[in-house]
Scaffold this motif. Structure first.
Motif, PDB file in Angstrom:
ATOM      1  N   ASN A  32       0.809  -1.217   0.000  1.00 52.80           N
ATOM      2  CA  ASN A  32       0.000   0.000   0.000  1.00 52.80           C
ATOM      3  C   ASN A  32       0.845   1.271   0.000  1.00 52.80           C
ATOM      4  O   ASN A  32       0.316   2.373  -0.160  1.00 52.80           O
ATOM      5  N   ARG A  33       2.146   1.123   0.167  1.00 52.21           N
ATOM      6  CA  ARG A  33       3.045   2.280   0.129  1.00 52.21           C
ATOM      7  C   ARG A  33       2.919   2.992  -1.211  1.00 52.21           C
ATOM      8  O   ARG A  33       2.891   2.360  -2.259  1.00 52.21           O
ATOM      9  N   GLN A  34       2.819   4.294  -1.164  1.00 53.41           N
ATOM     10  CA  GLN A  34       2.627   5.077  -2.385  1.00 53.41           C
ATOM     11  C   GLN A  34       3.951   5.255  -3.133  1.00 53.41           C
ATOM     12  O   GLN A  34       4.984   5.536  -2.525  1.00 53.41           O
ATOM     13  N   VAL A  35       3.902   5.094  -4.453  1.00 54.74           N
ATOM     14  CA  VAL A  35       5.081   5.290  -5.293  1.00 54.74           C
ATOM     15  C   VAL A  35       4.727   6.271  -6.412  1.00 54.74           C
ATOM     16  O   VAL A  35       3.558   6.444  -6.759  1.00 54.74           O
ATOM     17  N   ASP A  36       5.734   6.914  -6.958  1.00 55.84           N
ATOM     18  CA  ASP A  36       5.544   7.943  -7.979  1.00 55.84           C
ATOM     19  C   ASP A  36       5.505   7.302  -9.353  1.00 55.84           C
ATOM     20  O   ASP A  36       6.472   6.673  -9.789  1.00 55.84           O
ATOM     21  N   ILE A  37       4.377   7.458 -10.070  1.00 54.58           N
ATOM     22  CA  ILE A  37       4.254   6.873 -11.414  1.00 54.58           C
ATOM     23  C   ILE A  37       4.276   7.942 -12.508  1.00 54.58           C
ATOM     24  O   ILE A  37       3.884   7.705 -13.638  1.00 54.58           O
ATOM     25  N   HIS A 132       4.132  12.643 -20.320  1.00 53.65           N
ATOM     26  CA  HIS A 132       5.410  13.302 -20.079  1.00 53.65           C
ATOM     27  C   HIS A 132       5.263  14.099 -18.793  1.00 53.65           C
ATOM     28  O   HIS A 132       4.838  15.251 -18.807  1.00 53.65           O
ATOM     29  N   ALA A 133       5.572  13.444 -17.687  1.00 51.28           N
ATOM     30  CA  ALA A 133       5.385  14.048 -16.369  1.00 51.28           C
ATOM     31  C   ALA A 133       6.331  13.374 -15.386  1.00 51.28           C
ATOM     32  O   ALA A 133       6.437  12.153 -15.369  1.00 51.28           O
ATOM     33  N   GLY A 134       6.998  14.171 -14.567  1.00 49.38           N
ATOM     34  CA  GLY A 134       7.953  13.592 -13.631  1.00 49.38           C
ATOM     35  C   GLY A 134       9.004  12.814 -14.388  1.00 49.38           C
ATOM     36  O   GLY A 134       9.551  13.281 -15.389  1.00 49.38           O
ATOM     37  N   ARG A 135       9.272  11.593 -13.925  1.00 53.23           N
ATOM     38  CA  ARG A 135      10.253  10.775 -14.644  1.00 53.23           C
ATOM     39  C   ARG A 135       9.594   9.859 -15.681  1.00 53.23           C
ATOM     40  O   ARG A 135      10.240   8.977 -16.235  1.00 53.23           O
ATOM     41  N   ALA A 136       8.330  10.108 -15.941  1.00 52.75           N
ATOM     42  CA  ALA A 136       7.615   9.336 -16.966  1.00 52.75           C
ATOM     43  C   ALA A 136       7.664  10.065 -18.297  1.00 52.75           C
ATOM     44  O   ALA A 136       7.310  11.246 -18.377  1.00 52.75           O
ATOM     45  N   ASP A 137       8.093   9.369 -19.332  1.00 52.00           N
ATOM     46  CA  ASP A 137       8.088   9.921 -20.683  1.00 52.00           C
ATOM     47  C   ASP A 137       7.914   8.761 -21.662  1.00 52.00           C
ATOM     48  O   ASP A 137       8.850   8.021 -21.938  1.00 52.00           O
ATOM     49  N   THR A 138       6.703   8.614 -22.153  1.00 53.93           N
ATOM     50  CA  THR A 138       6.382   7.479 -23.023  1.00 53.93           C
ATOM     51  C   THR A 138       6.470   7.834 -24.503  1.00 53.93           C
ATOM     52  O   THR A 138       6.091   7.023 -25.357  1.00 53.93           O
ATOM     53  N   SER A 178      -3.245   6.078 -18.854  1.00 49.50           N
ATOM     54  CA  SER A 178      -2.120   6.889 -18.386  1.00 49.50           C
ATOM     55  C   SER A 178      -1.886   6.742 -16.892  1.00 49.50           C
ATOM     56  O   SER A 178      -1.096   7.484 -16.315  1.00 49.50           O
ATOM     57  N   ASP A 179      -2.590   5.784 -16.262  1.00 52.55           N
ATOM     58  CA  ASP A 179      -2.540   5.674 -14.799  1.00 52.55           C
ATOM     59  C   ASP A 179      -1.831   4.411 -14.315  1.00 52.55           C
ATOM     60  O   ASP A 179      -1.971   4.020 -13.161  1.00 52.55           O
ATOM     61  N   LEU A 180      -1.066   3.772 -15.195  1.00 57.02           N
ATOM     62  CA  LEU A 180      -0.375   2.542 -14.816  1.00 57.02           C
ATOM     63  C   LEU A 180       1.135   2.795 -14.814  1.00 57.02           C
ATOM     64  O   LEU A 180       1.737   3.051 -15.851  1.00 57.02           O
ATOM     65  N   GLY A 181       1.734   2.700 -13.628  1.00 54.75           N
ATOM     66  CA  GLY A 181       3.166   2.965 -13.506  1.00 54.75           C
ATOM     67  C   GLY A 181       4.014   2.042 -14.343  1.00 54.75           C
ATOM     68  O   GLY A 181       5.067   2.441 -14.862  1.00 54.75           O
ATOM     69  N   GLY A 182       3.569   0.801 -14.487  1.00 48.37           N
ATOM     70  CA  GLY A 182       4.335  -0.160 -15.269  1.00 48.37           C
ATOM     71  C   GLY A 182       4.467   0.242 -16.722  1.00 48.37           C
ATOM     72  O   GLY A 182       5.431  -0.132 -17.394  1.00 48.37           O
ATOM     73  N   LEU A 183       3.498   1.016 -17.227  1.00 46.52           N
ATOM     74  CA  LEU A 183       3.565   1.544 -18.588  1.00 46.52           C
ATOM     75  C   LEU A 183       4.203   2.931 -18.613  1.00 46.52           C
ATOM     76  O   LEU A 183       5.080   3.211 -19.433  1.00 46.52           O
ATOM     77  N   ASN A 184       3.775   3.805 -17.706  1.00 47.88           N
ATOM     78  CA  ASN A 184       4.283   5.177 -17.702  1.00 47.88           C
ATOM     79  C   ASN A 184       5.802   5.241 -17.604  1.00 47.88           C
ATOM     80  O   ASN A 184       6.438   6.110 -18.199  1.00 47.88           O
ATOM     81  N   LEU A 185       6.377   4.347 -16.809  1.00 49.43           N
ATOM     82  CA  LEU A 185       7.808   4.421 -16.518  1.00 49.43           C
ATOM     83  C   LEU A 185       8.642   3.525 -17.420  1.00 49.43           C
ATOM     84  O   LEU A 185       9.860   3.442 -17.268  1.00 49.43           O
ATOM     85  N   SER A 186       8.003   2.848 -18.354  1.00 50.41           N
ATOM     86  CA  SER A 186       8.739   1.968 -19.260  1.00 50.41           C
ATOM     87  C   SER A 186       9.424   2.790 -20.350  1.00 50.41           C
ATOM     88  O   SER A 186       8.852   3.744 -20.876  1.00 50.41           O
ATOM     89  N   THR A 187      10.647   2.404 -20.693  1.00 50.24           N
ATOM     90  CA  THR A 187      11.353   3.017 -21.825  1.00 50.24           C
ATOM     91  C   THR A 187      11.467   2.031 -22.986  1.00 50.24           C
ATOM     92  O   THR A 187      12.133   2.313 -23.973  1.00 50.24           O
ATOM     93  N   ILE A 188      10.830   0.874 -22.856  1.00 51.41           N
ATOM     94  CA  ILE A 188      10.806  -0.127 -23.918  1.00 51.41           C
ATOM     95  C   ILE A 188       9.345  -0.390 -24.291  1.00 51.41           C
ATOM     96  O   ILE A 188       8.450  -0.158 -23.476  1.00 51.41           O
ATOM     97  N   PRO A 189       9.068  -0.848 -25.519  1.00 49.65           N
ATOM     98  CA  PRO A 189       7.679  -1.119 -25.905  1.00 49.65           C
ATOM     99  C   PRO A 189       7.024  -2.104 -24.923  1.00 49.65           C
ATOM    100  O   PRO A 189       7.561  -3.195 -24.686  1.00 49.65           O
TER     101      PRO A 189
END
Length: 230
Positions: A32-37, A132-138, A178-189
């Protein structure tokens, strides 16, 4: 099992992300710990859903991941799992993305099953939105991920006989989020696949059937292979 020396995917790296973890429910504080997506903050991970008979999504996803790994390795790919049921919980969605990025994967797929209402049936593939927000850039992966998702969806229909979702995606079997960290933070397809709805009895009968799960893995593998071979 070592990857085959030769095959259509020789030299390719595929990241397979089995959704959730069967022990997540024993580690509520940690998951339940919050992480930045990038687009906001979300839980590190969740418990996932289950069928009415108690077959857990995490068990399903790991089983399909193992089957998918076997098919991809037989075609020459190197397969990286984000976890293999060997962790006390998680990993967090941020780490799942990082594992794929650090592996320099040519493609990644996160395996899930949905927990929607009875009567909601079928599969859908989730594509990354332009973020494109924070460290997310898809920006670099939106196009190729859409192609990967379309190839997986088409092959999933062909091999499993399952129809695209009747409740998400307007019959296309594709959804963009746009609300899934596993996608937002990915740099690969990368895409997610919700293979069916665990809370619908008809879908649950498929998801709990080993022969059908083998077909699901084959369909996903064929989509990945089509994508990587161009």
């Amino acid at each position: 099992m070592e990857p085959a020396a030769d095959g259509p995917l020789k030299g390719k790296v595929v990241v397979v992300d089995p959704g959730h973890n069967t022990h997540n429910n024993e580690h509520a504080a940690e998951i339940n710990r919050q992480v930045d997506i990038g687009t906001g903050r979300k839980e590190c991970d969740t418990t996932g859903t289950e069928t009415n008979s108690g077959y857990a999504e995490a068990t399903f996803s790991l089983d399909v991941a193992h089957r998918l790994r076997a098919v991809l390795q037989s075609r020459g790919a190197r397969v990286v799992l984000t976890h293999d049921g060997d962790r006390p919980y998680g990993p967090c969605v941020t780490e799942r993305a990082d594992i794929g990025n650090k592996a320099h994967g040519d493609a990644a797929v996160s395996i899930h099953a949905d927990g929607s209402d009875v009567g909601h049936r079928g599969f859908h593939v989730i594509l990354p939105a332009a973020v494109h927000a924070g460290r997310a850039d898809t920006s670099a992966i939106v196009g190729p991920s859409k192609e990967l998702g379309a190839r997986i969806a088409g092959n999933f229909v062909r091999v499993t006989g399952s129809a695209p979702s009747n409740y998400i995606g307007g019959g296309t079997g594709l959804d963009t989020r746009s609300d899934l960290g596993g996608l937002n933070l990915s740099t690969i397809p990368k895409v997610f696949i919700e293979c069916g709805n665990m809370r619908d009895p008809q879908d649950a009968a498929l998801l709990t059937d080993a022969a059908w799960r083998e077909k699901a893995a084959q369909g996903i593998a064929d989509g990945i292979t089509d994508f990587l071979r161009g």
